[in-house]
Design a protein around this motif. Structure first.
Motif, short mmCIF file in Angstrom:
data_model
loop_
_atom_site.label_atom_id
_atom_site.label_comp_id
_atom_site.label_asym_id
_atom_site.label_seq_id
_atom_site.Cartn_x
_atom_site.Cartn_y
_atom_site.Cartn_z
N UNK A 34 0.81 -1.21 0.00
CA UNK A 34 0.00 0.00 0.00
C UNK A 34 0.85 1.27 0.00
N UNK A 35 2.16 1.15 -0.01
CA UNK A 35 3.03 2.32 -0.01
C UNK A 35 3.12 2.85 -1.43
N UNK A 36 2.90 4.17 -1.59
CA UNK A 36 2.95 4.78 -2.91
C UNK A 36 4.08 5.78 -3.01
N UNK A 37 3.94 6.76 -3.90
CA UNK A 37 5.01 7.72 -4.14
C UNK A 37 5.32 8.58 -2.93
N UNK A 38 4.36 8.72 -2.02
CA UNK A 38 4.60 9.50 -0.80
C UNK A 38 5.50 8.73 0.17
N UNK A 40 4.25 6.64 2.22
CA UNK A 40 3.40 6.38 3.37
C UNK A 40 2.38 5.30 3.05
N UNK A 41 2.03 4.54 4.05
CA UNK A 41 1.00 3.51 3.92
C UNK A 41 -0.28 4.10 4.53
N UNK A 42 -1.18 4.58 3.67
CA UNK A 42 -2.38 5.25 4.15
C UNK A 42 -3.40 4.30 4.74
N UNK A 43 -3.24 3.01 4.51
CA UNK A 43 -4.15 2.04 5.11
C UNK A 43 -3.71 1.65 6.51
N UNK A 44 -2.40 1.48 6.72
CA UNK A 44 -1.91 0.95 7.99
C UNK A 44 -0.90 1.85 8.70
N UNK A 45 -0.56 2.99 8.13
CA UNK A 45 0.52 3.81 8.67
C UNK A 45 0.11 4.84 9.70
N UNK A 46 -1.09 4.76 10.24
CA UNK A 46 -1.55 5.72 11.24
C UNK A 46 -0.73 5.58 12.52
N UNK A 47 -0.19 6.70 13.02
CA UNK A 47 0.65 6.68 14.21
C UNK A 47 -0.02 7.53 15.29
N UNK A 48 -0.50 6.90 16.36
CA UNK A 48 -1.20 7.62 17.43
C UNK A 48 -0.28 8.64 18.11
N UNK A 49 1.02 8.52 17.95
CA UNK A 49 1.97 9.45 18.56
C UNK A 49 2.07 10.77 17.79
N UNK A 66 -2.94 8.29 -4.66
CA UNK A 66 -2.30 6.99 -4.45
C UNK A 66 -3.29 5.92 -4.03
N UNK A 67 -3.15 4.75 -4.62
CA UNK A 67 -3.91 3.56 -4.25
C UNK A 67 -5.41 3.83 -4.19
N UNK A 68 -5.90 4.72 -5.09
CA UNK A 68 -7.32 5.05 -5.19
C UNK A 68 -7.87 5.70 -3.92
N UNK A 69 -7.00 6.33 -3.12
CA UNK A 69 -7.45 7.08 -1.95
C UNK A 69 -7.80 8.50 -2.38
N UNK A 70 -8.71 9.12 -1.62
CA UNK A 70 -9.14 10.49 -1.88
C UNK A 70 -8.31 11.44 -1.02
N UNK A 71 -7.85 12.53 -1.62
CA UNK A 71 -7.07 13.55 -0.96
C UNK A 71 -7.67 14.92 -1.24
N UNK A 72 -7.58 15.80 -0.25
CA UNK A 72 -7.97 17.20 -0.43
C UNK A 72 -6.91 18.04 0.27
N UNK A 73 -6.50 19.13 -0.36
CA UNK A 73 -5.49 20.00 0.23
C UNK A 73 -6.16 21.09 1.05
N UNK A 74 -5.54 21.37 2.20
CA UNK A 74 -6.05 22.36 3.13
C UNK A 74 -4.90 23.31 3.49
N UNK A 75 -5.19 24.60 3.48
CA UNK A 75 -4.22 25.60 3.92
C UNK A 75 -4.48 25.85 5.40
N UNK A 86 -9.39 8.41 2.83
CA UNK A 86 -9.72 6.99 2.66
C UNK A 86 -9.93 6.63 1.20
N UNK A 87 -10.20 5.36 0.95
CA UNK A 87 -10.41 4.90 -0.42
C UNK A 87 -11.64 5.58 -1.05
N UNK A 88 -11.58 5.73 -2.34
CA UNK A 88 -12.65 6.40 -3.09
C UNK A 88 -14.01 5.76 -2.80
N UNK A 89 -14.08 4.44 -2.82
CA UNK A 89 -15.36 3.75 -2.61
C UNK A 89 -15.93 4.04 -1.22
N UNK A 90 -15.07 4.18 -0.22
CA UNK A 90 -15.51 4.49 1.14
C UNK A 90 -15.94 5.94 1.24
#
Length: 169
Positions: A34-38, A40-49, A66-75, A86-90
Motif C-alpha cells: 500500500x506504499x505509494x510515491x509518498x 506512506x502507507x495510508x491504510x496501515x501507517x496511522x501513528x497515534x503518537x 495513491x492507491x485510489x485514496x481520496x485527498x484534499x489540500x487544506x491551507x 480513505x479509499x474512493x469507494x468508502x
C-alpha cells in the motif's frame, strides 16, 4: 580460504542481507504493497503518537490519488496539508461535500511524505461551513473501511473487548 577471510565473507554477507531486509521495512507500513510515491502507507501507517488537529481552509477539490485514496489540500496557517480521506469507494459513501474555501477541522495522524508533502491521515473531519462531520478511523487509527467502524465495532455485529472477541450472527 583462511579463517579470517571466511569470517570477513560471512560478515559481509550478513551485513548485505540486513541492508536488503531493512529497506523492505522502511517507512510506514513495513514493506506493505500500500506504499505509494509518498512513501506512506495510508491504510496501515496511522501513528497515534503524531495525532494533531488541523484547522484551515480547503484549497482543492477532493481528488483520487495513491492507491485510489481520496485527498484534499487544506491551507492551515502557513502550510498546505494533504488530507487522506480513505479509499474512493468508502469516501463516496460518506456524502460529505468538500469545496474550495470551506472551513474545516480535521484530527488525525500527521506525517511527512518522501515526496516533500505533509499529510494528515484523517480520523475525524468536520466541515465547519456545512456542519457535516465524518468519523473515518477510531481512536487507535483503525480505518473504518477495514471492516471496523470509527467506534471500534466490527461491521456485522461483532466486537472486541480486552483482547477477546465475540461475533454475533
Amino acid at each position: 580460504m583462511t579463517k579470517d577471510r571466511f569470517f570477513s565473507v560471512v560478515t559481509l554477507a550478513i551485513v548485505l542481507n540486513s541492508l536488503l531486509i531493512g529497506s523492505a521495512f522502511a517507512g510506514f507500513g513495513f514493506g506493505s504493497d500500500d506504499v505509494g510515491k509518498s512513501g506512506l502507507d495510508f491504510a496501515k501507517g496511522y501513528d497515534v503518537n503524531t495525532v494533531t488537529t488541523v484547522r484551515g481552509r480547503v484549497v482543492s477539490s477532493p481528488q483520487t490519488g495513491e492507491k485510489e485514496h481520496i485527498f484534499v489540500d487544506v491551507k492551515a496557517g502557513g502550510e498546505t496539508i494533504s488530507l487522506n480521506l480513505g479509499p474512493k469507494s468508502f469516501w463516496e459513501k460518506k456524502e460529505i461535500p468538500l469545496h474550495p474555501n470551506d472551513d474545516i477541522t480535521a484530527k488525525g495522524s500527521k506525517a511527512q511524505g518522501k515526496d516533500g508533502k505533509t499529510y494528515l491521515m484523517v480520523q475525524k473531519l468536520t466541515n465547519k461551513t456545512t456542519g457535516s462531520e465524518a468519523a473515518l478511523r477510531n481512536d487507535q487509527g483503525r480505518a473504518a473501511w477495514s471492516g471496523w467502524n470509527a467506534g471500534g465495532m466490527m461491521q456485522g455485529g461483532g466486537m472486541m473487548r480486552g483482547g477477546g472477541g465475540m461475533m454475533r450472527r
